[in-house]
Design an enzyme around this catalytic site. Structure first.
Site, mmCIF file in Angstrom:
data_model
loop_
_atom_site.group_PDB
_atom_site.id
_atom_site.type_symbol
_atom_site.label_atom_id
_atom_site.label_comp_id
_atom_site.label_asym_id
_atom_site.label_seq_id
_atom_site.Cartn_x
_atom_site.Cartn_y
_atom_site.Cartn_z
ATOM 1 N N LYS A 116 2.432 4.181 -3.079
ATOM 2 C CA LYS A 116 3.432 3.263 -3.640
ATOM 3 C C LYS A 116 4.853 3.804 -3.526
ATOM 4 O O LYS A 116 5.808 3.028 -3.426
ATOM 5 C CB LYS A 116 3.080 2.931 -5.099
ATOM 6 C CG LYS A 116 1.660 2.365 -5.288
ATOM 7 C CD LYS A 116 1.381 1.147 -4.424
ATOM 8 C CE LYS A 116 -0.104 0.869 -4.279
ATOM 9 N NZ LYS A 116 -0.408 -0.197 -3.316
ATOM 10 N N GLU A 200 10.673 3.683 -12.795
ATOM 11 C CA GLU A 200 11.411 2.445 -12.513
ATOM 12 C C GLU A 200 12.011 1.874 -13.784
ATOM 13 O O GLU A 200 11.478 2.095 -14.876
ATOM 14 C CB GLU A 200 10.452 1.368 -11.951
ATOM 15 C CG GLU A 200 10.102 1.545 -10.508
ATOM 16 C CD GLU A 200 9.235 0.424 -9.946
ATOM 17 O OE1 GLU A 200 8.734 -0.419 -10.731
ATOM 18 O OE2 GLU A 200 9.070 0.398 -8.724
ATOM 19 N N HIS A 208 5.935 -12.868 -11.253
ATOM 20 C CA HIS A 208 5.376 -12.164 -10.100
ATOM 21 C C HIS A 208 5.377 -13.165 -8.955
ATOM 22 O O HIS A 208 4.633 -14.140 -8.983
ATOM 23 C CB HIS A 208 3.952 -11.685 -10.407
ATOM 24 C CG HIS A 208 3.209 -11.151 -9.212
ATOM 25 N ND1 HIS A 208 2.641 -9.912 -9.186
ATOM 26 C CD2 HIS A 208 2.957 -11.702 -8.011
ATOM 27 C CE1 HIS A 208 2.062 -9.723 -8.008
ATOM 28 N NE2 HIS A 208 2.237 -10.804 -7.281
ATOM 29 N N ARG A 291 -3.921 -6.950 3.125
ATOM 30 C CA ARG A 291 -5.197 -7.662 3.299
ATOM 31 C C ARG A 291 -4.977 -9.165 3.158
ATOM 32 O O ARG A 291 -3.917 -9.591 2.703
ATOM 33 C CB ARG A 291 -6.170 -7.224 2.198
ATOM 34 C CG ARG A 291 -5.615 -7.542 0.817
ATOM 35 C CD ARG A 291 -6.588 -7.312 -0.322
ATOM 36 N NE ARG A 291 -6.053 -7.811 -1.576
ATOM 37 C CZ ARG A 291 -5.262 -7.147 -2.393
ATOM 38 N NH1 ARG A 291 -4.888 -5.922 -2.109
ATOM 39 N NH2 ARG A 291 -4.816 -7.706 -3.501
ATOM 40 N N ARG A 337 -8.757 -19.703 -10.474
ATOM 41 C CA ARG A 337 -9.917 -18.842 -10.214
ATOM 42 C C ARG A 337 -10.961 -19.127 -11.288
ATOM 43 O O ARG A 337 -10.801 -18.741 -12.446
ATOM 44 C CB ARG A 337 -9.533 -17.366 -10.271
ATOM 45 C CG ARG A 337 -8.569 -16.959 -9.186
ATOM 46 C CD ARG A 337 -8.482 -15.467 -9.109
ATOM 47 N NE ARG A 337 -7.389 -15.037 -8.248
ATOM 48 C CZ ARG A 337 -7.154 -13.781 -7.911
ATOM 49 N NH1 ARG A 337 -7.945 -12.813 -8.374
ATOM 50 N NH2 ARG A 337 -6.144 -13.463 -7.133
HETATM 51 C C1 MV4 Z 1 6.380 -3.516 -13.373
HETATM 52 C C2 MV4 Z 1 6.573 -4.300 -14.542
HETATM 53 C C3 MV4 Z 1 7.810 -4.269 -15.136
HETATM 54 N N1 MV4 Z 1 8.793 -3.485 -14.621
HETATM 55 N N2 MV4 Z 1 7.385 -2.782 -12.886
HETATM 56 C C4 MV4 Z 1 1.701 -4.270 -12.962
HETATM 57 C C5 MV4 Z 1 0.803 -4.122 -11.796
HETATM 58 C C6 MV4 Z 1 1.586 -3.470 -10.746
HETATM 59 N N3 MV4 Z 1 1.267 -4.059 -9.496
HETATM 60 C C7 MV4 Z 1 3.023 -3.631 -11.117
HETATM 61 N N4 MV4 Z 1 3.015 -4.090 -12.482
HETATM 62 C C8 MV4 Z 1 4.160 -4.220 -13.176
HETATM 63 N N5 MV4 Z 1 5.210 -3.500 -12.726
HETATM 64 C C9 MV4 Z 1 8.558 -2.765 -13.521
HETATM 65 N N6 MV4 Z 1 9.544 -1.999 -13.029
HETATM 66 C C10 MV4 Z 1 5.504 -5.073 -14.997
HETATM 67 C C11 MV4 Z 1 4.288 -5.027 -14.327
HETATM 68 C C12 MV4 Z 1 3.262 -5.910 -14.845
HETATM 69 C C13 MV4 Z 1 2.814 -7.006 -14.089
HETATM 70 C C14 MV4 Z 1 3.261 -7.254 -12.807
HETATM 71 C C15 MV4 Z 1 2.798 -8.317 -12.065
HETATM 72 C C16 MV4 Z 1 1.863 -9.174 -12.624
HETATM 73 C C17 MV4 Z 1 1.406 -8.952 -13.886
HETATM 74 C C18 MV4 Z 1 1.862 -7.870 -14.632
HETATM 75 C C19 MV4 Z 1 1.384 -7.657 -15.924
HETATM 76 C C20 MV4 Z 1 1.842 -6.598 -16.649
HETATM 77 C C21 MV4 Z 1 2.774 -5.710 -16.110
#
Ligand code: MV4
Length: 447
Positions: A116, A200, A208, A291, A337
Site C-alpha cells: 500500500k 494519513e 468511497h 482484479r 449483494r
Molecule cells: C481511510 C479512512 C479515513 N481516512 N483513510 C478502510 C479500508 C481501507 N481500504 C481504507 N479504509 C479507510 N481508509 C483515511 N485517510 C476510512 C476508511 C474506511 C472505509 C473506507 C472505504 C469504505 C469503507 C470504510 C469504512 C471504514 C473506514
C-alpha cells in the site's frame, strides 16, 4: 484466442466468466472442492476437475492442484475471478513459468499495488491525488508526531501490507499517537507478518468512490467511470451504484482522465479499480485493486461493455480497441449483494434453498450460481447472488429495485433481501445522501 480457459474460482463469478467464454466459443474447465461437486459452475463447464477438500487453502488456493488441472485438461489460460488467487503475483508468475496465461495484470503490477505504501507512492508520482500523510513508512513515534503536527489531527495509522481495513488505528491527538502506532504495528505483524505502517490524515465522513480502468499493457488505457461503494458494513460492501450521486459529468471526466493517463504511463494491463475517498469535492487515492471486482456489473450496465470479455481479449495479446470516446454512460445501475445471512444480526445462514424464483423483467439482472434445491455450503463467503438493476435515471433504478426485491422468492435460508427492501425506501438513500459510515449508523439506530 485461447484454446481452453480454466476458471480458478466458484460461485457466481465462476458462472460469470463461463458465460463470456461460451459467447467467445472458448471451451472451459471448472475446478471445484469436494463440497462443490453439485455447484452450477461445475454443471455448466465443458469439463471439471476436483482439486481438493472443502477448505479453500486445500482447494481453491492450492496452486499445485490448479497446475495439475491445467496439465490434465490442456488449459492454456486461467481466469482467477475475485478473491482466492486473483491478486497473488506469485501465482501469476508460476502460471507463466508453466506456459499458462494468467488472465489478469502483469505480476509486477499486482505486487506493486499489494504494497500500500508503494501503491500510494506510484499514484503520487503519476499525478493521482493522494490522501495527505507520510511519504513512506513511519519509523518512530517522533516521525509520526512530526507528520501529524504538519497535516493536523486526527490521523490514521495503516499497515503497508494491509488493505480492506485490517490493522487501522486512529489517533485524535498527540497523546494517542504512541499507543495507536504500537497497536497498529502489533496487529500488522500478527495479520501480515510485516509491521511496516504509514500515516494519513483521517477523513471523517468521506464517500468511497472507485474508478474502473482498462489497459492493454502497451500504453493504451481508458476509464469506465465510477462506482459509489460507500454503503458497507465491517468493510464488506453491501450496495454499489454508478454513477455516484455525488459527481457531475465534469468531475467524472476530470478524475477519470487523470486515472486513465496514469494507467497509460504505467502500461497497466487488464481491468483495475482505483479507489478513492471523496470528501468536500476532493478525491484522495487510497488503494488500487488489480482484479475483476464483485461490483463490476454496475459498470457493465451503464457502459454496455463486457469487462470479462475485455480481460480475456487483452490477456490473449489483443490491443485495446475501445477508445475513450466510445465509452458512453447510459442511465443508472444499482447492485445489492444478497447474502445468506440474518438481515439483522448478519449471522451466516447456509442451508438448502427451497423455492427459488428470482425477479426479472426490463432492467433487472441476477448474477447468481444458486438454484432450486441447492445447498449453500458453510465453507465459503455468504454471497448468494447479486441483484443489479438499471434504469434511465437513478429514480427509475430505485423504483425498479423496490419492485425486483418485492418479487424475489428465495426460501429455506435467511437472506439480506429485507435489509435492501428497507434501504431502498430510506430518505437518505433515495436522496443519495450517504457516506462510508452511514450504513453502520443506520443499523445502530434501527436495532
Ligand atoms: C481511510 C479512512 C479515513 N481516512 N483513510 C478502510 C479500508 C481501507 N481500504 C481504507 N479504509 C479507510 N481508509 C483515511 N485517510 C476510512 C476508511 C474506511 C472505509 C473506507 C472505504 C469504505 C469503507 C470504510 C469504512 C471504514 C473506514
Amino acid at each position: 484466442m485461447f484454446d481452453k480457459i480454466l476458471i480458478a474460482n466458484r460461485g457466481e463469478i465462476a458462472l460469470r466468466v463461463l458465460r463470456t467464454c461460451k459467447e467467445l466459443g472458448v471451451p472451459t474447465v471448472a475446478v471445484h472442492s469436494t463440497a462443490d461437486a453439485d455447484a452450477m459452475h461445475v454443471r455448466l463447464a465443458d469439463e471439471s476437475v476436483c482439486i481438493g477438500p472443502p477448505t479453500a487453502r486445500d482447494s481453491y488456493l492450492n496452486i499445485p492442484a490448479l497446475l495439475a488441472a491445467c496439465e490434465i485438461t490442456g488449459a492454456d489460460a486461467v481466469h482467477p475471478g475475485y478473491g482466492f488467487l486473483s491478486e497473488n503475483a506469485r501465482f501469476a508468475e508460476i502460471l507463466e513459468e508453466h506456459n499458462v496465461q494468467f488472465i489478469g495484470p502483469k505480476a509486477s503490477h499486482i505486487r506493486l499495488m499489494g504494497d500500500k505504501i508503494e501503491a500510494k507512492r506510484t499514484a503520487r508520482r503519476l499525478g493521482i491525488p493522494v490522501v495527505p500523510g507520510s511519504e513512506g513508512g513511519v519509523a518512530s513515534d517522533q516521525e509520526a508526531l512530526s507528520i501529524a503536527r504538519d497535516i493536523g489531527f486526527p490521523v490514521l495509522i495503516k499497515a503497508a501490507a494491509g488493505g480492506g481495513g485490517r490493522g487501522m488505528k486512529v489517533a485524535h491527538s498527540q497523546a494517542e499517537i504512541g499507543a495507536a502506532l504500537a497497536t497498529a504495528r502489533a496487529e500488522a505483524k500478527a495479520a501480515f507478518g510485516d509491521d511496516t505502517v504509514y500515516l494519513e490524515k483521517y477523513l471523517a465522513r468521506p464517500r468511497h468512490i472507485e474508478i474502473q480502468v482498462l489497459g492493454d499493457g502497451r500504453g493504451r488505457a481508458i476509464h469506465l467511470g465510477e462506482r459509489d461503494c460507500s454503503l458497507q458494513r465491517r468493510h464488506q460492501k453491501v450496495w454499489e451504484e454508478g454513477p455516484s450521486p455525488a459527481l457531475n459529468a465534469a468531475a467524472r471526466s476530470a478524475i477519470g482522465e487523470t486515472v486513465a493517463k496514469a494507467m497509460r504511463e504505467l502500461q497497466y494491463l487488464g481491468v483495475g479499480t482505483v479507489e478513492f475517498l471523496y470528501e468536500n469535492g476532493t478525491f484522495a487515492f487510497i488503494e488500487m485493486n488489480t482484479r475483476i471486482q464483485v461490483e463490476h456489473p454496475v459498470t457493465e450496465e451503464i457502459t454496455g461493455i463486457d469487462l470479462v470479455l475485455e480481460q480475456i481479449r487483452i490477456a490473449a495479446g489483443n490491443d485495446l480497441t475501445l477508445a475513450q470516446e466510445d465509452v458512453r454512460f447510459q442511465g443508472h445501475a444499482i447492485e445489492c449483494r444478497i447474502n445468506a445471512e440474518n438481515p439483522e444480526t448478519f449471522r451466516p445462514s447456509p442451508g438448502r434453498i427451497v423455492h427459488y424464483h428470482p425477479p426479472g423483467g426490463l432492467g433487472v439482472r441476477i448474477d447468481s450460481a444458486v438454484y432450486h434445491g441447492y445447498t449453500i455450503p458453510p465453507f465459503y463467503d455468504s454471497l448468494v447472488g447479486k441483484l443489479i438493476v438499471h434504469g434511465k435515471t437513478r429514480g427509475e433504478a430505485l423504483m425498479r429495485l423496490r419492485r425486483a426485491l418485492d418479487e424475489f422468492v428465495l426460501d429455506g435460508i435467511e437472506t439480506t433481501v429485507p435489509l435492501f427492501q428497507a434501504l431502498a425506501r430510506e430518505k437518505d438513500i433515495i436522496d443519495g445522501d450517504y457516506h462510508i459510515h452511514w450504513l453502520e449508523e443506520f443499523l445502530a439506530r434501527t436495532k
